[in-house]
Scaffold this active site. Structure first.
Site, PDB file in Angstrom:
ATOM      1  N   ASP A  54      40.678  30.080  36.018  1.00 58.53           N
ATOM      2  CA  ASP A  54      41.593  31.199  36.202  1.00 58.53           C
ATOM      3  C   ASP A  54      41.940  31.752  34.824  1.00 58.53           C
ATOM      4  O   ASP A  54      42.332  30.983  33.929  1.00 58.53           O
ATOM      5  CB  ASP A  54      42.857  30.700  36.932  1.00 58.53           C
ATOM      6  N   VAL A  55      41.796  33.071  34.648  1.00 58.15           N
ATOM      7  CA  VAL A  55      42.004  33.640  33.306  1.00 58.15           C
ATOM      8  C   VAL A  55      43.470  33.649  32.870  1.00 58.15           C
ATOM      9  O   VAL A  55      43.768  34.013  31.741  1.00 58.15           O
ATOM     10  CB  VAL A  55      41.415  35.074  33.172  1.00 58.15           C
ATOM     11  N   TYR A 146      48.739  48.735  37.229  1.00 60.32           N
ATOM     12  CA  TYR A 146      47.319  48.698  36.839  1.00 60.32           C
ATOM     13  C   TYR A 146      47.090  49.557  35.603  1.00 60.32           C
ATOM     14  O   TYR A 146      46.460  49.117  34.630  1.00 60.32           O
ATOM     15  CB  TYR A 146      46.462  49.192  38.007  1.00 60.32           C
ATOM     16  N   LYS A 150      45.711  48.301  31.905  1.00 59.95           N
ATOM     17  CA  LYS A 150      44.428  48.771  31.363  1.00 59.95           C
ATOM     18  C   LYS A 150      44.627  49.508  30.034  1.00 59.95           C
ATOM     19  O   LYS A 150      43.796  49.414  29.135  1.00 59.95           O
ATOM     20  CB  LYS A 150      43.716  49.649  32.387  1.00 59.95           C
ATOM     21  N   THR A 181      32.308  48.545  44.231  1.00 62.73           N
ATOM     22  CA  THR A 181      32.400  47.072  44.161  1.00 62.73           C
ATOM     23  C   THR A 181      33.366  46.608  45.257  1.00 62.73           C
ATOM     24  O   THR A 181      34.055  47.432  45.872  1.00 62.73           O
ATOM     25  CB  THR A 181      32.971  46.605  42.801  1.00 62.73           C
TER      26      THR A 181
HETATM   27  P1  NAP Z   1      35.834  42.751  41.821  1.00 64.50           P
HETATM   28  O1  NAP Z   1      34.550  42.942  42.524  1.00 64.50           O
HETATM   29  O2  NAP Z   1      37.082  42.512  42.600  1.00 64.50           O
HETATM   30  O3  NAP Z   1      35.649  41.561  40.758  1.00 64.50           O
HETATM   31  C1  NAP Z   1      36.710  41.056  40.026  1.00 64.50           C
HETATM   32  C2  NAP Z   1      36.530  39.555  39.908  1.00 64.50           C
HETATM   33  O4  NAP Z   1      37.601  39.039  39.092  1.00 64.50           O
HETATM   34  C3  NAP Z   1      36.632  38.838  41.274  1.00 64.50           C
HETATM   35  O5  NAP Z   1      35.597  37.882  41.416  1.00 64.50           O
HETATM   36  C4  NAP Z   1      37.984  38.180  41.191  1.00 64.50           C
HETATM   37  O6  NAP Z   1      38.113  37.001  41.946  1.00 64.50           O
HETATM   38  C5  NAP Z   1      38.071  37.852  39.708  1.00 64.50           C
HETATM   39  N1  NAP Z   1      39.432  37.502  39.327  1.00 64.50           N
HETATM   40  C6  NAP Z   1      40.584  38.112  39.724  1.00 64.50           C
HETATM   41  N2  NAP Z   1      41.635  37.472  39.211  1.00 64.50           N
HETATM   42  C7  NAP Z   1      41.145  36.430  38.478  1.00 64.50           C
HETATM   43  C8  NAP Z   1      41.753  35.397  37.730  1.00 64.50           C
HETATM   44  N3  NAP Z   1      43.084  35.279  37.628  1.00 64.50           N
HETATM   45  N4  NAP Z   1      40.947  34.505  37.093  1.00 64.50           N
HETATM   46  C9  NAP Z   1      39.597  34.591  37.204  1.00 64.50           C
HETATM   47  N5  NAP Z   1      38.968  35.543  37.923  1.00 64.50           N
HETATM   48  C10 NAP Z   1      39.743  36.452  38.555  1.00 64.50           C
HETATM   49  O7  NAP Z   1      36.151  44.006  40.910  1.00 64.50           O
HETATM   50  P2  NAP Z   1      35.231  44.911  39.966  1.00 64.50           P
HETATM   51  O8  NAP Z   1      35.313  46.262  40.504  1.00 64.50           O
HETATM   52  O9  NAP Z   1      33.941  44.281  39.675  1.00 64.50           O
HETATM   53  O10 NAP Z   1      36.150  44.890  38.670  1.00 64.50           O
HETATM   54  C11 NAP Z   1      35.759  44.282  37.440  1.00 64.50           C
HETATM   55  C12 NAP Z   1      36.663  44.875  36.362  1.00 64.50           C
HETATM   56  O11 NAP Z   1      36.388  46.274  36.260  1.00 64.50           O
HETATM   57  C13 NAP Z   1      38.158  44.738  36.669  1.00 64.50           C
HETATM   58  O12 NAP Z   1      38.862  44.455  35.492  1.00 64.50           O
HETATM   59  C14 NAP Z   1      38.527  46.122  37.170  1.00 64.50           C
HETATM   60  O13 NAP Z   1      39.875  46.432  36.941  1.00 64.50           O
HETATM   61  C15 NAP Z   1      37.603  46.976  36.326  1.00 64.50           C
HETATM   62  N6  NAP Z   1      37.377  48.310  36.867  1.00 64.50           N
HETATM   63  C16 NAP Z   1      36.788  48.465  38.083  1.00 64.50           C
HETATM   64  C17 NAP Z   1      36.607  49.758  38.581  1.00 64.50           C
HETATM   65  C18 NAP Z   1      35.970  50.030  39.917  1.00 64.50           C
HETATM   66  O14 NAP Z   1      35.987  51.200  40.351  1.00 64.50           O
HETATM   67  N7  NAP Z   1      35.398  49.039  40.588  1.00 64.50           N
HETATM   68  C19 NAP Z   1      37.012  50.867  37.822  1.00 64.50           C
HETATM   69  C20 NAP Z   1      37.616  50.656  36.592  1.00 64.50           C
HETATM   70  C21 NAP Z   1      37.776  49.373  36.113  1.00 64.50           C
HETATM   71  P3  NAP Z   1      38.825  37.077  43.392  1.00 64.50           P
HETATM   72  O15 NAP Z   1      37.793  37.684  44.285  1.00 64.50           O
HETATM   73  O16 NAP Z   1      39.146  35.656  43.676  1.00 64.50           O
HETATM   74  O17 NAP Z   1      40.043  37.940  43.241  1.00 64.50           O
END
Ligand code: NAP
Length: 247
Positions: A54-55, A146, A150, A181
């Site tokens: 966990d981060v 959020y 960020k 995602t």
């Molecule tokens: P995602 O598919 O939900 O992946 C995020 C991963 O982080 C999940 O496996 C999640 O695990 C894990 N996580 C959450 N809390 C954690 C913790 N405390 N310790 C360790 N792991 C943890 O989301 P994503 O879209 O790939 O997002 C990746 C990054 O890109 C994030 O920082 C997000 O804010 C950023 N981002 C995404 C988008 C978008 O449109 N998708 C846009 C801008 C920025 P759980 O499943 O257990 O929660």
């Protein structure tokens, strides 16, 4: 041609979305991955070692990094993809929710960096990529926890770049727009919301995790050897264009 041959990177959030695509891309380019997530399918081979961490816990991160270093014998950098979506305005957000957003997204990024820095300093080189968001660069309504987390990541990235450039450690961020995602399934499952998000992007489509991963791989690679303290939007033009034409 980007190469990550013989390089080893920690990827947080490696079990899903952008983190999983990043792990795949690193391996495709010849590198190795120490994949961290809250819950992750186990894997231990010559290309990837998966560990649960966990981060929000520095001791868990340090233990995982130490196991990863022992498995691969090297460490060249970090990508911080772990994150959570926390919508809400100030009046509708309680203190616990606010603290969660900052604990995972901002402090979790800082702790992840803290857990790899001693090794990178010792090796006199490293590349770190943090994942921010277009909503760290711009304001928007009903998304305050959020957005703030960020925006903090962008400033953290520049501060880290300043502190560790002398150790030959580069620190950059990627700011994704709307990427398909699991995090954004809540949007894509509802057609009007999906259309609203797509319409804000000049390229009129969601981005794919692999398109973000390619930009991350570039910043990790020696092809980006003079780039630090930078932020690259991967957003189909979202943050750079406010068009006067409607439709
Ligand atoms: P995602 O598919 O939900 O992946 C995020 C991963 O982080 C999940 O496996 C999640 O695990 C894990 N996580 C959450 N809390 C954690 C913790 N405390 N310790 C360790 N792991 C943890 O989301 P994503 O879209 O790939 O997002 C990746 C990054 O890109 C994030 O920082 C997000 O804010 C950023 N981002 C995404 C988008 C978008 O449109 N998708 C846009 C801008 C920025 P759980 O499943 O257990 O929660």
């Amino acid at each position: 041609m980007i190469s990550l041959h013989d390089k080893t990177f920690v990827v947080t959030g490696a079990g899903s979305g952008i983190g999983a695509a990043t792990a795949e891309q690193i391996i495709r380019l010849g590198g190795r991955v120490i994949g961290l997530d809250r819950t992750l399918a186990s894997r231990k081979d010559s290309q990837q070692l998966n560990l649960n961490a966990d981060v929000t816990s520095l001791s868990a991160l340090e233990e995982a990094v130490s196991q990863g270093k022992a498995h691969f014998g090297a460490l060249d950098g970090l990508v911080t993809c772990a994150g959570i979506s926390v919508p809400g305005d100030t009046l509708t957000t309680d203190e616990d929710t606010w603290n969660d957003a900052l604990a995972v997204n901002l402090t979790g990024t800082w702790l992840s960096v803290k857990s790899v820095l001693p090794e990178l300093i010792q090796q006199k080189q490293g590349a770190i990529v943090t994942i921010a968001s277009v909503y760290g660069m711009l304001g928007c309504s009903a998304n305050t926890p959020y957005n703030v987390s960020k925006g903090g990541i962008l400033q953290l990235t520049r501060s880290l770049a300043a502190d560790y450039a002398a150790h030959n450690i580069r620190v950059n961020s990627i700011s994704p727009g709307y990427i398909a995602t699991p995090m954004t399934e809540v949007i894509s499952a509802f057609e009007p919301a999906e259309q609203a998000f797509v319409s804000m992007h000049p390229m009129k489509r969601p981005g794919q995790p692999a398109e973000v991963a390619t930009a991350i791989a570039f910043l990790l690679s020696d092809a980006a050897s003079f780039i630090t303290a930078a932020n690259i939007p991967v957003d189909g033009g979202f943050s750079g264009v406010k068009d006067i034409l409607v439709g």
